[in-house]
Structure formats: C-alpha cells, structure tokens
Design a protein around this motif. Structure first.
Motif, PDB file in Angstrom:
ATOM      1  N   SER A   5      12.919  -5.227 -11.084  1.00 22.97           N
ATOM      2  CA  SER A   5      13.398  -6.167 -10.071  1.00 22.97           C
ATOM      3  C   SER A   5      12.234  -6.496  -9.153  1.00 22.97           C
ATOM      4  O   SER A   5      11.662  -5.595  -8.523  1.00 22.97           O
ATOM      5  CB  SER A   5      14.541  -5.560  -9.254  1.00 22.97           C
ATOM      6  OG  SER A   5      15.708  -5.436 -10.026  1.00 22.97           O
ATOM      7  N   VAL A   6      11.880  -7.755  -9.092  1.00 23.68           N
ATOM      8  CA  VAL A   6      10.788  -8.209  -8.222  1.00 23.68           C
ATOM      9  C   VAL A   6      11.407  -8.786  -6.959  1.00 23.68           C
ATOM     10  O   VAL A   6      12.132  -9.785  -7.016  1.00 23.68           O
ATOM     11  CB  VAL A   6       9.908  -9.269  -8.921  1.00 23.68           C
ATOM     12  CG1 VAL A   6       8.702  -9.602  -8.047  1.00 23.68           C
ATOM     13  CG2 VAL A   6       9.480  -8.812 -10.300  1.00 23.68           C
ATOM     14  N   ILE A   7      11.151  -8.151  -5.833  1.00 29.04           N
ATOM     15  CA  ILE A   7      11.689  -8.597  -4.546  1.00 29.04           C
ATOM     16  C   ILE A   7      10.580  -9.300  -3.770  1.00 29.04           C
ATOM     17  O   ILE A   7       9.523  -8.715  -3.523  1.00 29.04           O
ATOM     18  CB  ILE A   7      12.236  -7.399  -3.746  1.00 29.04           C
ATOM     19  CG1 ILE A   7      13.374  -6.730  -4.514  1.00 29.04           C
ATOM     20  CG2 ILE A   7      12.702  -7.842  -2.355  1.00 29.04           C
ATOM     21  CD1 ILE A   7      13.832  -5.408  -3.904  1.00 29.04           C
ATOM     22  N   ILE A   8      10.818 -10.563  -3.419  1.00 33.11           N
ATOM     23  CA  ILE A   8       9.831 -11.355  -2.681  1.00 33.11           C
ATOM     24  C   ILE A   8      10.388 -11.654  -1.293  1.00 33.11           C
ATOM     25  O   ILE A   8      11.162 -12.592  -1.112  1.00 33.11           O
ATOM     26  CB  ILE A   8       9.485 -12.667  -3.408  1.00 33.11           C
ATOM     27  CG1 ILE A   8       9.026 -12.401  -4.834  1.00 33.11           C
ATOM     28  CG2 ILE A   8       8.424 -13.449  -2.627  1.00 33.11           C
ATOM     29  CD1 ILE A   8       8.724 -13.658  -5.636  1.00 33.11           C
ATOM     30  N   ALA A  89       6.976  -7.677  -3.924  1.00 32.41           N
ATOM     31  CA  ALA A  89       5.859  -8.620  -4.037  1.00 32.41           C
ATOM     32  C   ALA A  89       5.825  -9.488  -2.777  1.00 32.41           C
ATOM     33  O   ALA A  89       6.519 -10.508  -2.691  1.00 32.41           O
ATOM     34  CB  ALA A  89       6.018  -9.483  -5.290  1.00 32.41           C
ATOM     35  N   GLU A  90       5.046  -9.065  -1.793  1.00 35.48           N
ATOM     36  CA  GLU A  90       4.989  -9.781  -0.518  1.00 35.48           C
ATOM     37  C   GLU A  90       4.592 -11.242  -0.738  1.00 35.48           C
ATOM     38  O   GLU A  90       3.727 -11.553  -1.561  1.00 35.48           O
ATOM     39  CB  GLU A  90       4.011  -9.110   0.436  1.00 35.48           C
ATOM     40  CG  GLU A  90       4.370  -7.662   0.797  1.00 35.48           C
ATOM     41  CD  GLU A  90       5.510  -7.557   1.789  1.00 35.48           C
ATOM     42  OE1 GLU A  90       6.120  -8.591   2.129  1.00 35.48           O
ATOM     43  OE2 GLU A  90       5.801  -6.437   2.232  1.00 35.48           O
ATOM     44  N   SER A  91       5.209 -12.134   0.045  1.00 38.08           N
ATOM     45  CA  SER A  91       5.120 -13.566  -0.251  1.00 38.08           C
ATOM     46  C   SER A  91       3.753 -14.178   0.001  1.00 38.08           C
ATOM     47  O   SER A  91       3.455 -15.262  -0.505  1.00 38.08           O
ATOM     48  CB  SER A  91       6.163 -14.329   0.566  1.00 38.08           C
ATOM     49  OG  SER A  91       6.025 -14.059   1.944  1.00 38.08           O
ATOM     50  N   ASP A  92       2.895 -13.507   0.777  1.00 43.37           N
ATOM     51  CA  ASP A  92       1.572 -14.079   1.023  1.00 43.37           C
ATOM     52  C   ASP A  92       0.497 -13.484   0.119  1.00 43.37           C
ATOM     53  O   ASP A  92      -0.663 -13.924   0.155  1.00 43.37           O
ATOM     54  CB  ASP A  92       1.159 -13.925   2.490  1.00 43.37           C
ATOM     55  CG  ASP A  92       1.320 -12.503   3.018  1.00 43.37           C
ATOM     56  OD1 ASP A  92       2.000 -11.697   2.350  1.00 43.37           O
ATOM     57  OD2 ASP A  92       0.786 -12.202   4.095  1.00 43.37           O
ATOM     58  N   ASN A 217      -3.874  -8.926  -5.130  1.00 43.27           N
ATOM     59  CA  ASN A 217      -4.682  -9.615  -4.129  1.00 43.27           C
ATOM     60  C   ASN A 217      -3.943  -9.578  -2.794  1.00 43.27           C
ATOM     61  O   ASN A 217      -2.875 -10.189  -2.637  1.00 43.27           O
ATOM     62  CB  ASN A 217      -4.938 -11.060  -4.560  1.00 43.27           C
ATOM     63  CG  ASN A 217      -5.774 -11.121  -5.826  1.00 43.27           C
ATOM     64  OD1 ASN A 217      -6.988 -10.994  -5.795  1.00 43.27           O
ATOM     65  ND2 ASN A 217      -5.108 -11.305  -6.961  1.00 43.27           N
ATOM     66  N   PHE A 218      -4.506  -8.821  -1.864  1.00 43.20           N
ATOM     67  CA  PHE A 218      -3.914  -8.524  -0.562  1.00 43.20           C
ATOM     68  C   PHE A 218      -4.510  -9.508   0.437  1.00 43.20           C
ATOM     69  O   PHE A 218      -5.687  -9.445   0.760  1.00 43.20           O
ATOM     70  CB  PHE A 218      -4.239  -7.074  -0.222  1.00 43.20           C
ATOM     71  CG  PHE A 218      -3.709  -6.573   1.088  1.00 43.20           C
ATOM     72  CD1 PHE A 218      -2.778  -7.269   1.836  1.00 43.20           C
ATOM     73  CD2 PHE A 218      -4.154  -5.353   1.582  1.00 43.20           C
ATOM     74  CE1 PHE A 218      -2.298  -6.783   3.031  1.00 43.20           C
ATOM     75  CE2 PHE A 218      -3.678  -4.839   2.779  1.00 43.20           C
ATOM     76  CZ  PHE A 218      -2.749  -5.559   3.501  1.00 43.20           C
TER      77      PHE A 218
END
Length: 313
Positions: A5-8, A89-92, A217-218
């Motif tokens: 499950s990918v949570i954005i 998966a953070e949106s930025d 990529n952070f």
C-alpha cells in the motif's frame, strides 16, 4: 491481498505531485495500491491529483479542514490500506523506479525484518542533486552506510538510533504492516519526530535492513513541515524519542556526552534567550528527569563548569 500500500500524504505540493505519482505508478514492481490523501490544500493539488482519477489502483481522500499534522494523515492512510507492506511516499519526494523491486524481496525473504530503507539523495526544488544523505550518518560511522546491511533492531537503537534519526526520510522506508500494527497508533501529536519515534517502536520488536544504493530523492524546499518558529519543539520531541528508547534498552556509555548533556545545554540557552514558555520548559525538565533521575546533580555540575569557565576568562 495487495502486496504494497503506497500512501501519499499531500499538502500544497502541487508543483511536485505529478512527478511523485508517476514515479510510484511506473515502478518496475507492480503489485501495489495507491492512497493519496490531500490535507485541504489551497494550491492546484486537487487538479494535479485528478489527472490520475481513472487509474483503478489509485484512490484519493480529501480533507475539508487541514489536520495540522502529517502524522495524522499517515494514520488515516494506514486505516484504509490493505497491503502487507506500507510505503509512506511523501508528496514532495520522488523515487527511483526500482525502489519497490529492490526493497520488497528483503521483507519477503526475512520475516524478522520490520522495515527496510534505502539511501537517499538530497534534491532541491528543481531536482538538482545537492548531497548524498550518507553524510548525515558519517559522524556515527563513516563506513557503515556505504554497504547494504541487516541488523538486530535493539542493537540498531542502542548504537545508532538513540543518537539521531538515522532514517531521516520516510519516503525511503518500506514497512511490514504486521509489525507496524503491533506498535499501536502513530503519535499524531508530534510535528517533527513522529517518524523517528515510529522507527524506534518498530525496531524494539523487529530487525532492520538497509540498501546502500540511493533509490529515494529527498526534497528540500521552503514549504516543508519541519520549518517551525518554535525552537523548543525540536528538543521536546527529540527527548520524547530518546526517553522511549532509553526505557527499552541499556543506554550506551557515550550517550550522556553526545546527546544528553548537549540537550541540557540547548534547553538552558533557550531559557536565557526567552525562547521557551514556562510550561514547555517544565515539560522538558520532566523528560530529562525521566531519562536521568539524577538530573538536578547534572544541572548543578553543568552550571558550575559554565560559571568556572566564564570566571577564568
């Protein structure tokens, strides 16, 4: 069951959303669902998200009122997720297209591992690489994060995680849902260190794996949650994490010199500068006392050394 499950979680990251979502949907490993949570964005985020509404694996949850905490969005996504593994998966940020291909097998083949993460590259608003985040852990061990490893979770906490958040970006992490559920709910009251506390909770009951290849990529930019006008908040949350870890493991001998005494000094400087309300200062004192019951003696010693050094000038 869906494997991943990918949570954005998103708030006002319209500029970065399309690249983030594309680098999820185009993963070479394809057994996943996507849950995008928009936290009442005021920019063009809704328009960017709507471009993917026809994808059957993509669902969107919109908040009418901003939650005020990224970790509330994490918890909300977890309640909806159906996957065996969880990727926040953070949106930025954005990922190498082989991220899941590289990390999923480590969880599949090692049932004791609760989380696996990859190295990250630091990028700016225009995707220019600024650093390899290996430099973040070089002060702890300049060689360790040069290679892949698997480690016992408690050992990881004692030797590394108690000193700093050695997993600085959630987008680099793939978690085992069953371990995550055993830790209880995410602390949604935190603004800065909720991820660090979560890693600590997971690693006291499971092991950890690391992939040295930078697959995440952070992004660093001006519109980030970690920017705060309350300097005491970082110290307060840091001590909450340290307190939790110290209650679970034996404190390493060099902890006092590297973490505890500098934290006391940081707290005292904020008091003298008038940067901290009395109620929050008392909370920090209680956190320090919970970690070290002899805090009053330690405070006296630090004060005496400081006074002596000033008188000798």
């Amino acid at each position: 069951m869906t494997k991943v499950s990918v949570i954005i979680p998103n708030y006002n990251h319209a500029r970065f959303l399309e690249k983030r979502i594309h680098t999820v949907l185009q993963q070479t490993y394809q057994d996943f669902e996507v849950i995008c949570l928009d936290d009442a964005s005021t920019d063009a985020s809704n328009y960017m998200i709507s471009k993917f509404s026809n994808n059957q694996r993509f669902q969107t949850i919109y908040n009418n009122i901003n939650s005020g905490s990224p970790f509330k969005q994490w918890e909300k996504g977890l309640q909806i997720a159906k996957g065996e593994y969880i990727w926040i998966a953070e949106s930025d940020d954005y990922a190498d297209l082989r991220f899941l291909e590289k990390l999923v097998p480590l969880l599949d083949q090692n049932p004791n591992i609760g989380l696996v993460y990859s190295q990250s590259l630091g990028v700016d608003e225009n995707d220019h690489v600024m650093r390899n985040w290996k430099t973040w852990t070089d002060d702890l061990d300049s060689d360790r994060w040069s290679n892949d490893f698997i480690n016992n979770g408690s050992d990881e906490c004692q030797k590394y995680l108690i000193f700093k958040n050695t997993i600085p970006n959630a987008s680099a992490v793939l978690m085992r849902r069953s371990v995550l559920e055993k830790t209880g709910k995410i602390d949604t009251q935190m603004r800065l260190a909720g991820d660090w506390l979560l890693w600590a909770k997971m690693l006291t009951i499971s092991d950890i794996a690391f992939v040295a290849e930078p697959l995440n990529n952070f992004r660093t930019h001006t519109n980030v949650v970690r920017n705060t006008s309350k300097p005491y908040l970082e110290l307060e949350e840091r001590l909450q994490v340290v307190r939790y870890i110290s209650q679970q493991i034996d404190i390493p001998h060099n902890f006092w010199e590297i973490v505890f005494n500098p934290s006391i000094g940081w707290w005292i400087r904020m008091i003298f500068r008038g940067e901290i309300p009395l109620s929050r200062s008392h909370k920090i004192y209680q956190l320090l006392k919970n970690i070290d019951p002899n805090i009053n003696y330690r405070l006296f010693t630090i004060f005496f050394k400081t006074l002596k050094s000033k008188l000798s000038l």
